[in-house]
Design a protein around this motif. Structure first.
Motif, PDB file in Angstrom:
ATOM      1  N   ASP A 279     -95.057 -29.354 -30.488  1.00  0.00           N
ATOM      2  CA  ASP A 279     -94.386 -28.201 -30.797  1.00  0.00           C
ATOM      3  C   ASP A 279     -93.879 -27.113 -29.772  1.00  0.00           C
ATOM      4  OD1 ASP A 279     -93.049 -26.250 -32.125  1.00  0.00           O
ATOM      5  OD2 ASP A 279     -94.931 -25.480 -33.339  1.00  0.00           O
ATOM      6  N   LEU A 280     -92.596 -27.140 -29.474  1.00  0.00           N
ATOM      7  CA  LEU A 280     -92.137 -26.208 -28.368  1.00  0.00           C
ATOM      8  C   LEU A 280     -92.514 -24.809 -28.689  1.00  0.00           C
ATOM      9  CD1 LEU A 280     -90.523 -26.139 -25.573  1.00  0.00           C
ATOM     10  CD2 LEU A 280     -88.416 -26.461 -27.082  1.00  0.00           C
ATOM     11  N   ALA A 281     -92.102 -24.430 -29.955  1.00  0.00           N
ATOM     12  CA  ALA A 281     -92.192 -23.004 -30.178  1.00  0.00           C
ATOM     13  C   ALA A 281     -93.591 -22.561 -29.891  1.00  0.00           C
ATOM     14  CB  ALA A 281     -91.637 -22.750 -31.617  1.00  0.00           C
ATOM     15  N   SER A 282     -94.231 -23.406 -30.320  1.00  0.00           N
ATOM     16  CA  SER A 282     -95.994 -22.804 -30.409  1.00  0.00           C
ATOM     17  C   SER A 282     -96.236 -22.909 -28.834  1.00  0.00           C
ATOM     18  CB  SER A 282     -96.869 -23.861 -31.141  1.00  0.00           C
ATOM     19  OG  SER A 282     -96.465 -23.785 -32.477  1.00  0.00           O
ATOM     20  N   LEU A 283     -95.686 -23.830 -27.863  1.00  0.00           N
ATOM     21  CA  LEU A 283     -96.001 -23.803 -26.552  1.00  0.00           C
ATOM     22  C   LEU A 283     -95.511 -22.377 -25.799  1.00  0.00           C
ATOM     23  CD1 LEU A 283     -96.017 -26.873 -24.103  1.00  0.00           C
ATOM     24  CD2 LEU A 283     -94.865 -24.814 -23.747  1.00  0.00           C
TER      25      LEU A 283
ATOM     26  N   ILE B  62     -87.808 -14.788 -24.473  1.00  0.00           N
ATOM     27  CA  ILE B  62     -88.015 -16.388 -24.394  1.00  0.00           C
ATOM     28  C   ILE B  62     -87.280 -16.673 -25.990  1.00  0.00           C
ATOM     29  CG2 ILE B  62     -89.401 -18.432 -24.669  1.00  0.00           C
ATOM     30  CD1 ILE B  62     -91.229 -16.997 -23.007  1.00  0.00           C
ATOM     31  N   ARG B  63     -86.161 -17.558 -25.906  1.00  0.00           N
ATOM     32  CA  ARG B  63     -85.629 -17.721 -27.212  1.00  0.00           C
ATOM     33  C   ARG B  63     -85.467 -19.332 -27.394  1.00  0.00           C
ATOM     34  NH1 ARG B  63     -81.800 -15.106 -25.831  1.00  0.00           N
ATOM     35  NH2 ARG B  63     -82.055 -13.358 -27.280  1.00  0.00           N
ATOM     36  N   VAL B  64     -86.007 -19.851 -28.533  1.00  0.00           N
ATOM     37  CA  VAL B  64     -86.353 -21.108 -28.910  1.00  0.00           C
ATOM     38  C   VAL B  64     -85.051 -21.387 -29.665  1.00  0.00           C
ATOM     39  CG1 VAL B  64     -87.551 -22.904 -29.827  1.00  0.00           C
ATOM     40  CG2 VAL B  64     -88.632 -20.853 -28.718  1.00  0.00           C
ATOM     41  N   GLN B  65     -84.347 -22.665 -29.414  1.00  0.00           N
ATOM     42  CA  GLN B  65     -83.205 -22.968 -30.188  1.00  0.00           C
ATOM     43  C   GLN B  65     -83.150 -24.685 -30.277  1.00  0.00           C
ATOM     44  OE1 GLN B  65     -80.015 -21.440 -27.482  1.00  0.00           O
ATOM     45  NE2 GLN B  65     -79.946 -19.344 -28.536  1.00  0.00           N
TER      46      GLN B  65
ATOM     47  N   PHE C 104     -84.722 -24.038 -25.030  1.00  0.00           N
ATOM     48  CA  PHE C 104     -84.943 -22.746 -24.877  1.00  0.00           C
ATOM     49  C   PHE C 104     -84.547 -22.147 -23.777  1.00  0.00           C
ATOM     50  CE2 PHE C 104     -88.304 -24.740 -22.268  1.00  0.00           C
ATOM     51  CZ  PHE C 104     -88.517 -23.764 -21.193  1.00  0.00           C
ATOM     52  N   GLU C 105     -84.448 -20.720 -23.960  1.00  0.00           N
ATOM     53  CA  GLU C 105     -83.987 -19.744 -23.013  1.00  0.00           C
ATOM     54  C   GLU C 105     -85.134 -18.737 -22.455  1.00  0.00           C
ATOM     55  OE1 GLU C 105     -79.305 -20.131 -24.182  1.00  0.00           O
ATOM     56  OE2 GLU C 105     -80.297 -17.880 -24.482  1.00  0.00           O
ATOM     57  N   VAL C 106     -85.044 -18.432 -21.056  1.00  0.00           N
ATOM     58  CA  VAL C 106     -85.717 -17.463 -20.553  1.00  0.00           C
ATOM     59  C   VAL C 106     -84.802 -16.484 -20.162  1.00  0.00           C
ATOM     60  CG1 VAL C 106     -87.251 -16.768 -18.916  1.00  0.00           C
ATOM     61  CG2 VAL C 106     -87.709 -18.701 -20.155  1.00  0.00           C
ATOM     62  N   GLU C 107     -84.471 -15.242 -20.632  1.00  0.00           N
ATOM     63  CA  GLU C 107     -83.508 -14.153 -20.349  1.00  0.00           C
ATOM     64  C   GLU C 107     -84.311 -12.968 -19.671  1.00  0.00           C
ATOM     65  OE1 GLU C 107     -80.120 -11.638 -22.367  1.00  0.00           O
ATOM     66  OE2 GLU C 107     -80.962 -13.262 -23.473  1.00  0.00           O
ATOM     67  N   ASP C 108     -83.709 -12.496 -18.734  1.00  0.00           N
ATOM     68  CA  ASP C 108     -84.138 -11.113 -18.287  1.00  0.00           C
ATOM     69  C   ASP C 108     -83.193 -10.049 -18.119  1.00  0.00           C
ATOM     70  OD1 ASP C 108     -83.292 -11.209 -15.417  1.00  0.00           O
ATOM     71  OD2 ASP C 108     -84.183 -12.913 -15.171  1.00  0.00           O
TER      72      ASP C 108
ATOM     73  N   THR D 247     -80.203 -12.591 -16.042  1.00  0.00           N
ATOM     74  CA  THR D 247     -80.106 -14.016 -15.907  1.00  0.00           C
ATOM     75  C   THR D 247     -80.574 -14.775 -16.900  1.00  0.00           C
ATOM     76  OG1 THR D 247     -80.302 -13.855 -13.539  1.00  0.00           O
ATOM     77  CG2 THR D 247     -80.927 -15.897 -14.288  1.00  0.00           C
ATOM     78  N   ILE D 248     -80.093 -15.881 -17.434  1.00  0.00           N
ATOM     79  CA  ILE D 248     -80.673 -16.681 -18.387  1.00  0.00           C
ATOM     80  C   ILE D 248     -80.836 -18.234 -17.841  1.00  0.00           C
ATOM     81  CG2 ILE D 248     -80.041 -18.016 -20.784  1.00  0.00           C
ATOM     82  CD1 ILE D 248     -78.380 -15.819 -21.467  1.00  0.00           C
ATOM     83  N   ALA D 249     -82.105 -18.645 -17.940  1.00  0.00           N
ATOM     84  CA  ALA D 249     -82.296 -19.957 -17.482  1.00  0.00           C
ATOM     85  C   ALA D 249     -82.799 -20.679 -18.737  1.00  0.00           C
ATOM     86  CB  ALA D 249     -83.825 -19.987 -16.651  1.00  0.00           C
ATOM     87  N   ARG D 250     -81.694 -21.682 -19.049  1.00  0.00           N
ATOM     88  CA  ARG D 250     -81.580 -22.621 -20.112  1.00  0.00           C
ATOM     89  C   ARG D 250     -82.289 -23.964 -20.023  1.00  0.00           C
ATOM     90  NH1 ARG D 250     -79.690 -22.645 -25.276  1.00  0.00           N
ATOM     91  NH2 ARG D 250     -79.185 -24.737 -25.846  1.00  0.00           N
ATOM     92  N   VAL D 251     -83.168 -24.481 -20.748  1.00  0.00           N
ATOM     93  CA  VAL D 251     -83.783 -25.620 -20.553  1.00  0.00           C
ATOM     94  C   VAL D 251     -83.405 -26.429 -22.021  1.00  0.00           C
ATOM     95  CG1 VAL D 251     -86.038 -26.742 -20.376  1.00  0.00           C
ATOM     96  CG2 VAL D 251     -85.470 -24.668 -19.006  1.00  0.00           C
ATOM     97  N   GLU D 252     -82.873 -27.608 -21.676  1.00  0.00           N
ATOM     98  CA  GLU D 252     -82.507 -28.333 -22.931  1.00  0.00           C
ATOM     99  C   GLU D 252     -83.308 -29.805 -22.731  1.00  0.00           C
ATOM    100  OE1 GLU D 252     -78.123 -28.037 -24.169  1.00  0.00           O
ATOM    101  OE2 GLU D 252     -78.271 -27.312 -21.990  1.00  0.00           O
ATOM    102  N   PHE D 253     -83.733 -30.345 -24.125  1.00  0.00           N
ATOM    103  CA  PHE D 253     -84.343 -31.535 -24.142  1.00  0.00           C
ATOM    104  C   PHE D 253     -83.736 -32.472 -25.066  1.00  0.00           C
ATOM    105  CE2 PHE D 253     -87.964 -28.490 -23.073  1.00  0.00           C
ATOM    106  CZ  PHE D 253     -88.415 -28.996 -21.654  1.00  0.00           C
ATOM    107  N   PRO D 254     -84.045 -33.626 -24.968  1.00  0.00           N
ATOM    108  CA  PRO D 254     -83.272 -34.521 -25.753  1.00  0.00           C
ATOM    109  C   PRO D 254     -83.956 -34.378 -27.245  1.00  0.00           C
ATOM    110  CG  PRO D 254     -84.115 -36.071 -23.956  1.00  0.00           C
ATOM    111  CD  PRO D 254     -84.629 -34.478 -23.912  1.00  0.00           C
ATOM    112  N   PRO D 255     -83.209 -33.904 -28.431  1.00  0.00           N
ATOM    113  CA  PRO D 255     -83.583 -33.616 -29.596  1.00  0.00           C
ATOM    114  C   PRO D 255     -84.431 -34.703 -30.542  1.00  0.00           C
ATOM    115  CG  PRO D 255     -81.295 -34.017 -29.746  1.00  0.00           C
ATOM    116  CD  PRO D 255     -81.569 -34.090 -28.256  1.00  0.00           C
ATOM    117  N   MET D 256     -85.291 -34.481 -31.300  1.00  0.00           N
ATOM    118  CA  MET D 256     -86.119 -35.376 -32.298  1.00  0.00           C
ATOM    119  C   MET D 256     -85.792 -35.195 -33.542  1.00  0.00           C
ATOM    120  SD  MET D 256     -89.590 -35.918 -29.898  1.00  0.00           S
ATOM    121  CE  MET D 256     -90.175 -37.034 -31.184  1.00  0.00           C
ATOM    122  N   GLY D 257     -85.408 -34.088 -34.010  1.00  0.00           N
ATOM    123  CA  GLY D 257     -85.190 -33.700 -35.288  1.00  0.00           C
ATOM    124  C   GLY D 257     -85.819 -32.291 -35.809  1.00  0.00           C
TER     125      GLY D 257
END
Length: 447
Positions: free
Chosen positions: A303-307, A364-367, A371-375, A430-440
């Motif tokens: 679970d990305l949000a919990s992590l 930290i924004r989970v989408q 997710f994005e880390v914005e400062d 700055t926004i650091a955006r990380v994207e992973f392959p979606p699973m649903g």
């Protein structure tokens, strides 16, 4: 201007085709030469006169044969004034036209027994040269013997040879257009497969080799040479990896001893070395993190949000002590598959990087599977947003960072099949955006 690379496919098609045409042309020339040599008895009478003659013959009221004038017959006579012929039906009735040579005028009742032939004399003006053909006429079948336009032997043979060669040339053209490309493509299928395998070689995968099965014998040495080169690269990479891991491990003990001694020192100048020692320790840990990418990789769904909430909770005391704040916003939650501990180090590095570059508030924004880390710091110039991922690159030369943090982030994210990018925030940060392959999507009761 670079030269166009030569093609292997087209020479395999064009050159055999040209060779085949050359062989056919040589064969036709030899056939003409042999035929001309074998038969040099003089010219032939053109066979096209017999259908015109047959069409001009009619039957009289008493049953005898007669010649009527037709435009075609008149044209033949105008072309060859010395033209003559005689025709005979199956009953022996006979009709003649022009000045028939005495040698043939005495032949009676013989023509009806013939069907085809050529008669030639040896000396000019070749008045005895004639053609014999059986034709259908308005009065029934006739055997015609006639003398008309003369054709040289070489022209006749060349015409016959050309007509005989046309089907062969047409068949060769069809073979060249369809069969040869198919044969060449089939023969080079192994090369195309090797090219596809080579495209899939990735810098992060070790032990990959090109398959030598079904490779043409001429290409096999090149494939073996490439595989040997890949083997040498793997050996060099392995030596480098072992060196980095050994160096990082060896550095941890003296760094820990230095940290204890500096913390226990009475002099303020010595204690100020603590930040440098911390930077050295961080560099050693990041080098170990790079080594762990290949040695301790796991692949599980998490679970990305919990992590990310856990990362924020672990770093919150550090931020609060520095008069900073952090929050986590979950817009949408989706599971991610990969190494959870590696992703945790990614998020930690991004938050620490935001703090190091002047951020007072980190979001930290989970989408979904991103997710994005914005400062709210000063931001990163657009021309530096790609270079910050290079190893040991620092945005500011006097920065206390090691220059490996964002490089490590990129390595981990790409290992998961994702991508990381640096964007500008609306407020100038700055926004650091990380994207992973979606699973649903996750279930609704997921925390």
């Amino acid at each position: 201007m670079s030269r166009k690379r030569p093609s292997l496919k087209w020479p395999l098609i064009i050159q055999p085709l040209l060779l085949q045409f050359a062989i056919v042309a040589a064969s036709v020339a030899i056939t003409v030469a042999v035929a001309t040599r074998a038969d040099s008895g003089g010219p032939y009478t053109d066979e096209t006169i017999t259908p015109v003659i047959a069409d001009a013959i009619v039957r009289s009221a008493d049953g005898s044969l007669a010649v009527r004038s037709t435009p075609q017959l008149a044209a033949l006579r105008a072309e060859t004034p010395a033209m003559w012929f005689m025709a005979e039906d199956d009953s022996g009735r006979r009709v003649s036209y022009g000045q028939v040579p005495a040698q043939y005028a005495r032949v009676t009742g013989l023509l009806r027994n013939l069907a085809y032939g050529h008669v030639r004399d040896r000396l000019p003006p070749y008045a005895l040269t004639a053609v014999i053909r059986r034709e259908q006429s308005p009065v029934g079948p006739l055997t015609i013997m006639g003398h008309g336009k003369l054709n040289e032997l070489t022209f006749t043979i060349m015409l016959a040879s050309t007509l005989g060669a046309l089907p062969i040339l047409a068949l060769m053209a069809l073979v060249a257009v369809f069969a040869i490309p198919w044969i060449v493509k089939r023969s080079l299928a192994g090369v195309a497969r090797i090219a596809d395998e080579a495209k899939r070689i990735d810098a992060g995968r070790r032990g990959v080799r090109l398959s030598e099965e079904q490779v043409p014998r001429e290409i096999a040495p090149l494939v073996r040479a490439v595989n040997d080169a890949l083997g040498r690269l793997d050996e060099g990479y392995e030596r480098q990896r072992r060196f980095i891991a050994s160096a990082a491990h060896e550095l941890r003990t003296p760094i820990a001893i230095l940290r204890v001694k500096v913390d226990a020192a009475q002099e303020a100048s010595t204690r100020r070395l603590g930040s440098d020692i911390e930077r050295l320790a961080n560099l050693a840990e990041q080098m170990l993190d790079l080594q762990r990418l290949d040695s301790t990789w796991t692949d599980k769904e998490f679970d990305l949000a919990s992590l990310l909430r856990r990362v924020a909770g672990d770093l919150a005391p550090l931020l609060i002590a520095g008069n900073r704040s952090i929050e986590v916003i979950v817009d949408e939650a989706q599971p991610v598959r990969g190494d959870a501990s590696a992703i945790e180090r990614v998020a930690t590095n991004l938050v620490q990087n935001a703090i190091d570059h002047g951020g007072r508030h980190v979001t930290i924004r989970v989408q979904g599977a991103a997710f994005e880390v914005e400062d709210d710091g000063p931001g990163i110039p657009p021309d530096e947003r790609e270079r910050v991922f290079e190893p040991f690159h620092r945005l500011r030369p006097r920065s206390t960072g090691s220059g490996l943090g964002l490089h490590l982030v990129q390595q981990v994210v790409e290992r998961h099949g994702g991508r990381v990018s640096i964007l500008g925030a609306a407020g100038g940060g700055t926004i650091a955006r990380v994207e992973f392959p979606p699973m649903g999507p996750l279930p609704l009761n997921t925390p």
